[in-house]
Design an enzyme around this catalytic site. Sequence first.
Site, PDB file in Angstrom:
ATOM      1  N   HIS A 177       0.805  -1.227   0.000  1.00  0.00           N
ATOM      2  CA  HIS A 177       0.000   0.000   0.000  1.00  0.00           C
ATOM      3  C   HIS A 177       0.835   1.272   0.000  1.00  0.00           C
ATOM      4  O   HIS A 177       0.282   2.362   0.157  1.00  0.00           O
ATOM      5  CB  HIS A 177      -0.917   0.059   1.229  1.00  0.00           C
ATOM      6  N   LYS A 188      -8.361  13.848   5.012  1.00  0.00           N
ATOM      7  CA  LYS A 188      -7.508  12.657   4.938  1.00  0.00           C
ATOM      8  C   LYS A 188      -6.491  12.760   6.061  1.00  0.00           C
ATOM      9  O   LYS A 188      -6.411  13.793   6.721  1.00  0.00           O
ATOM     10  CB  LYS A 188      -6.798  12.582   3.581  1.00  0.00           C
ATOM     11  N   ARG A 189      -5.708  11.700   6.289  1.00  0.00           N
ATOM     12  CA  ARG A 189      -4.662  11.814   7.302  1.00  0.00           C
ATOM     13  C   ARG A 189      -3.727  12.967   6.959  1.00  0.00           C
ATOM     14  O   ARG A 189      -3.505  13.288   5.790  1.00  0.00           O
ATOM     15  CB  ARG A 189      -3.876  10.503   7.392  1.00  0.00           C
ATOM     16  N   LYS A 196       0.882  14.466   1.391  1.00  0.00           N
ATOM     17  CA  LYS A 196      -0.481  14.775   0.939  1.00  0.00           C
ATOM     18  C   LYS A 196      -0.673  16.274   0.719  1.00  0.00           C
ATOM     19  O   LYS A 196      -1.650  16.721   0.149  1.00  0.00           O
ATOM     20  CB  LYS A 196      -1.514  14.241   1.937  1.00  0.00           C
ATOM     21  N   THR A 253      -8.579   6.750  -1.754  1.00  0.00           N
ATOM     22  CA  THR A 253      -9.909   6.194  -1.961  1.00  0.00           C
ATOM     23  C   THR A 253     -10.973   7.260  -1.699  1.00  0.00           C
ATOM     24  O   THR A 253     -12.082   7.171  -2.221  1.00  0.00           O
ATOM     25  CB  THR A 253     -10.161   4.969  -1.051  1.00  0.00           C
ATOM     26  N   LYS A 279     -14.866   8.532  -3.419  1.00  0.00           N
ATOM     27  CA  LYS A 279     -16.114   8.845  -2.696  1.00  0.00           C
ATOM     28  C   LYS A 279     -16.633  10.223  -3.083  1.00  0.00           C
ATOM     29  O   LYS A 279     -17.844  10.419  -3.270  1.00  0.00           O
ATOM     30  CB  LYS A 279     -15.873   8.792  -1.178  1.00  0.00           C
TER      31      LYS A 279
HETATM   32  C1  26Q Z   1       3.223   0.031  10.322  1.00  0.00           C
HETATM   33  C2  26Q Z   1       4.077  -0.362  11.322  1.00  0.00           C
HETATM   34  C3  26Q Z   1       3.933   0.123  12.596  1.00  0.00           C
HETATM   35  C4  26Q Z   1       2.903   0.992  12.873  1.00  0.00           C
HETATM   36  C5  26Q Z   1       2.035   1.376  11.872  1.00  0.00           C
HETATM   37  C6  26Q Z   1       2.201   0.899  10.585  1.00  0.00           C
HETATM   38  C7  26Q Z   1       1.274   1.297   9.516  1.00  0.00           C
HETATM   39  C8  26Q Z   1      -0.088   1.324   9.774  1.00  0.00           C
HETATM   40  C9  26Q Z   1      -0.970   1.717   8.795  1.00  0.00           C
HETATM   41  C10 26Q Z   1       1.717   1.644   8.275  1.00  0.00           C
HETATM   42  C11 26Q Z   1       0.823   2.017   7.297  1.00  0.00           C
HETATM   43  C12 26Q Z   1      -0.532   2.052   7.552  1.00  0.00           C
HETATM   44  C13 26Q Z   1      -1.529   2.476   6.570  1.00  0.00           C
HETATM   45  C14 26Q Z   1      -1.264   2.830   5.331  1.00  0.00           C
HETATM   46  C15 26Q Z   1      -2.312   3.301   4.441  1.00  0.00           C
HETATM   47  O1  26Q Z   1      -3.431   3.569   4.861  1.00  0.00           O
HETATM   48  N1  26Q Z   1      -2.015   3.416   3.150  1.00  0.00           N
HETATM   49  C16 26Q Z   1      -3.014   3.863   2.207  1.00  0.00           C
HETATM   50  O2  26Q Z   1      -3.675   2.718   1.703  1.00  0.00           O
HETATM   51  C17 26Q Z   1      -4.786   3.093   0.910  1.00  0.00           C
HETATM   52  C18 26Q Z   1      -5.509   1.826   0.501  1.00  0.00           C
HETATM   53  O3  26Q Z   1      -4.732   1.111  -0.400  1.00  0.00           O
HETATM   54  C19 26Q Z   1      -4.331   3.911  -0.297  1.00  0.00           C
HETATM   55  O4  26Q Z   1      -5.459   4.348  -0.990  1.00  0.00           O
HETATM   56  C20 26Q Z   1      -3.504   5.103   0.149  1.00  0.00           C
HETATM   57  O5  26Q Z   1      -2.961   5.770  -0.976  1.00  0.00           O
HETATM   58  C21 26Q Z   1      -2.384   4.652   1.070  1.00  0.00           C
HETATM   59  O6  26Q Z   1      -1.690   5.774   1.587  1.00  0.00           O
END
Ligand code: 26Q
Length: 798
Positions: free
Chosen positions: A349, A536-537, A542, A644, A648
Amino acid sequence: MSVTKEQFIRDFKDALHEEHLIKIPVATPTELFTSLAKVIRKYYTPKWLERNKRLSDDQEKIAFYFSIEFLPGRMLETNLLNLGILDLVKDSFSDLGIDFEAVKNAEHDMALGNGGLGRLAAAFMDSLATTGYPGFGNGIRYQYGLFKQKIVNGHQVELPDAWFGSVGNVWEVRKDHDIVDVKLYGNVHLEMNEHGKLIPIHENSQTLRAVPYDVPQLGYQNGIVNNLRLWDVEIPEEDELHYPTLEARRKVQDITAILYPDDSSYEGKELRLTQEYFMTSAGLQTIIKYYLKQGRPLAKIHEKVSVHINDTHPAVAPAEFMRLLIDEYGLEWQEAWETTVKTMSYTNHTILSEALEKWDEGLFKKVLPRVYQIILEIDNRYVVKMATDGVDPNIIEKTRIVKDGQIHMAHLAIIGGYSVNGVAKLHTKLLQEDTLSDFYAIYPEKFNNKTNGIVQRRWTQIAAPELSEQIDKVIGCDWRKDIHQLEELKHYVNDDTVLNDFYCVKQKAKERLATYIYETTGITVSTQAIFDVQVKRLHAYKRQLLNLMHIIKLYWDLKDNPDKDVVPRVFIFGAKAAPGYHFAKSVIKLINEVANLVNNDVDLKDKLKVVFLENYNVSLAELIIPAADVSEQISLASKEASGTSNMKFMMTGSVTLATLDGANIEIKDEVGDDNIVIFGMTKDDVYDHYRKHDYYSRGIYENQPVIKRVVDTFVDGTISDVVSEGMEIFESLITHNDEYFLLEDFMSYVEAQEKIDHLYRDKKVWSQMSLMNITKSHKFTSDDTISQYAEELWQIKK
Ligand code: 26Q
């Protein structure tokens, strides 16, 4: 399902009596909610039982989606909608004098995810049930979900998200008979048994009890109920003496206590590794047990089971699966390895290298001593095999799993599975050509794209009921079951009445949001203004800061010339920053202080408003997105894997203002150049700068007076109470050479914004653009995305 209003009302009143011993007039929204939930459970439970029985009787292949995050939001309305009784219940409540909105709001968001990745996992659960594929989720039952955000004095403050509240999770069912044990720590040595086979002896380990809670996933009006299994941790009764203090017990409970509130930078924390292993091991153990009940040989498990690894968080799966097959069930290495690779698939991702998980070898060995040994063996065999195949030693070294004292989880996922996919076309291309190019050279056949999608039902029927009714009026109701029917709307792009009706629907949504803005922030906004939204985050890539810089430019334009002819704008932000992400928190503070500056300056004559809505989550998204005229998707090209929310917004008739990044490119391909506003560098422009090292932001700053004035505003005292934050931003842009090229894209962004202003003035043109976006949005249904996973990867049947 079919139930009459009379029957439902009887069921509901019964539930209210049984649960709370009260009558409607005195019941609180929470009591009404739990009673309604009870009725809903009663309605779907037979279907749920039937589904589980059918699947095990028929021995159909099942896909298991392993994800450390699931972000469904509220489930009440989805469950009602999918049962086909949403309108009936709303009607009945109105007859009974109950405020449905209040009851709906009594449910806490199930926020067991950070953002896109978690929301996608939840979308896939809904779509699997809706399309009828046997696909189950596997994750963690966090006691606290993503923190609740408060804005105090312009700063983000985080509070725990006690989502269980006083009523718990009304949808879940605890499954005691599926409890398994998970072992951590200790030491492992190998002993030869009587058959000359080396057997691992794991001593002094800690045993944890993994308790599953199942949350039903209802398909849309098809009677199918799938399972989302979330694991909680407990101390085995027989081990209680080992945990004599509250603190010792709490340390165990910590494993499922909180969701890590970070979605970008990974930290090598022991607790995080434990979480990942805990849910992966528990999930795999039950899967093997379930499979063996079918009386089939374990070496053929890939014929009945597919395990999907959602990002690297569950990427220990291939190694744990090997451990189970070999140590617990006695398979030989080669046989076990072949079936493992045929069982596992992996989605990436992100291409941000700081988000790729690597574990320190020492830590990994301490927590998971036996899995560590297995990973070393997988790594050794990989190196030997590649060398035998004549692969360049440099590439072998770059792609191996264990190197430089670290375990590279993405490498394990790729080597240990049959598929690697990106989440939008550009993202997959970048994985192939850049981030994972060495793997692509070795295993081209493993790579594929699966562009993300969204649950259209939530974003139209639930979040935008008036829009949905309007669509019904124009093309009939079939689109509710077959979203591709939206294409029919294209015949109405020149129909003034239809265009006007859609315009009015948007205005209604804007009014609702305007009321919420006023009630929560005290800011008055006009619905005649353009609602320009970025939710968004918060992350540097971003580029919320680019949006803010443009706002500052507009501010100076209006200060210089208060009579300037601009369409009034309301800029709306919603964003959570990871608690340890200093820069992101500074951007939040700046947005809030710019809001204070702008909203209170009478010179601007209400032409410019800035609103930061606190605690952006799925429920707030449902309110905000349908009310947006403009959808800001302005990440630096190449950085946003897909996005995503862009889909929406499109679905509810916003016009996208975007860079050529992630799925924005595919949105543009669908709607055509005239129905989207694109600006900024392409991914090739960005990569050229990386190659040539020729970007120099200070040069732009010094030579472009408009930019200089905007950037100086951060540090010249115009904005109150941001001395350190302003300086930090200034330094990121100038001293640290503007990592995400905001200054290079700024003028192009300003031009694009001027184009938006221009287009919005022509109500007809704008309405046509908006309608074309709705029309083409069917391309991004997660029902289709999940069907591609099911057919091309997992090979499961409806
Ligand atoms: C990893 C290790 C330790 C702590 C946290 C994490 C961690 C947690 C969540 C790393 C990444 C995430 C989330 C990533 C994320 O949301 N990525 C997004 O995924 C979406 C669905 O595919 C995409 O549309 C976005 O572009 C992408 O940023």
